[in-house]
Scaffold this motif. Sequence first.
Motif, short mmCIF file in Angstrom:
data_model
loop_
_atom_site.label_atom_id
_atom_site.label_comp_id
_atom_site.label_asym_id
_atom_site.label_seq_id
_atom_site.Cartn_x
_atom_site.Cartn_y
_atom_site.Cartn_z
N ASP A 117 -72.21 9.52 36.37
CA ASP A 117 -73.12 8.49 35.86
C ASP A 117 -74.57 8.97 35.93
OD1 ASP A 117 -70.87 6.94 35.59
OD2 ASP A 117 -71.72 5.18 36.55
N ASP A 135 -71.24 11.49 27.75
CA ASP A 135 -70.59 10.18 27.87
C ASP A 135 -69.19 10.21 27.28
OD1 ASP A 135 -70.05 7.23 26.79
OD2 ASP A 135 -71.53 7.07 28.39
N PRO A 205 -69.22 2.95 39.82
CA PRO A 205 -69.72 3.75 38.71
C PRO A 205 -69.12 3.30 37.36
CG PRO A 205 -69.04 5.16 40.52
CD PRO A 205 -68.54 3.79 40.83
N ARG A 206 -69.91 3.57 36.30
CA ARG A 206 -69.51 3.11 34.97
C ARG A 206 -68.26 3.80 34.47
NH1 ARG A 206 -71.13 4.03 29.63
NH2 ARG A 206 -72.41 5.79 30.26
#
Length: 257
Positions: A117, A135, A205-206
Amino acid sequence: MARIQVKKGLRTADRNLMKITIPTEISTGFIYACMGFGKNKPDADSLELIKTASEQVLALADPHAVYREFPLGITEELEELYILNEKNKLEGKAIAEHLAGCNQCILMAVTMGMQTDKLIRRTQITDMARAVALDACASSLIEDLCDQINLQLTQEYEKQNKALTSRFSPGYGDLPLTAQNIFSKLLEMEKKIGLTQNSEHLLIPRKSVTAVIGIKPVKNHNKSKTMTIEENREACKVCKIKDTCTFRQHGGFCGKK
């Protein structure tokens, strides 16, 4: 939907952390879809960008996972589906249909760790094209890791003459993101793997995934075959935005299995 009975005395012992292996490469099809290429092969510059981004993501990945098995039940009054007890209700018709016929389920949580992230956020300031590639690579890798867990669990439950449904995550169909509260509580995600959520129930976390997998007994048990991509697109069928999802239009889908 068939009534789901709670199986008394079901073993729900914590299986603690699951060991997962970081692959040497990340699946490119998912990356291409995330970046809008669909089924088209990216140009040479994009391929080089994806290659270096994949190497960065693989180098920083610190994946951890936890899962537990729970009984499923249905409330007497409204026939609402719940996990373990009636405090943990799963809202929506899509998840009820997905788990129809199951009297047990697996809750799982997987995270890539905070370093990935942080890398993406830092890169967004200086190089947005690279940040997009990072990403996409991270999104594909977390799905690869979830598939790895799916395979391990499928093999384990085959030995018990049981079959597993595909995974279904909060936010799919009409299962709200607030269902993350159930995962957080029952899996002790923060304590076990450092996985939390924000006020909007987005994971931190994403690059993390939570999912529920149904467990079904099978009368005529056969060794499972490798599922095709089309057979694994179950989430798209029940998703509220399936007709307008740009990710789906580019050939992608949420959850490979």
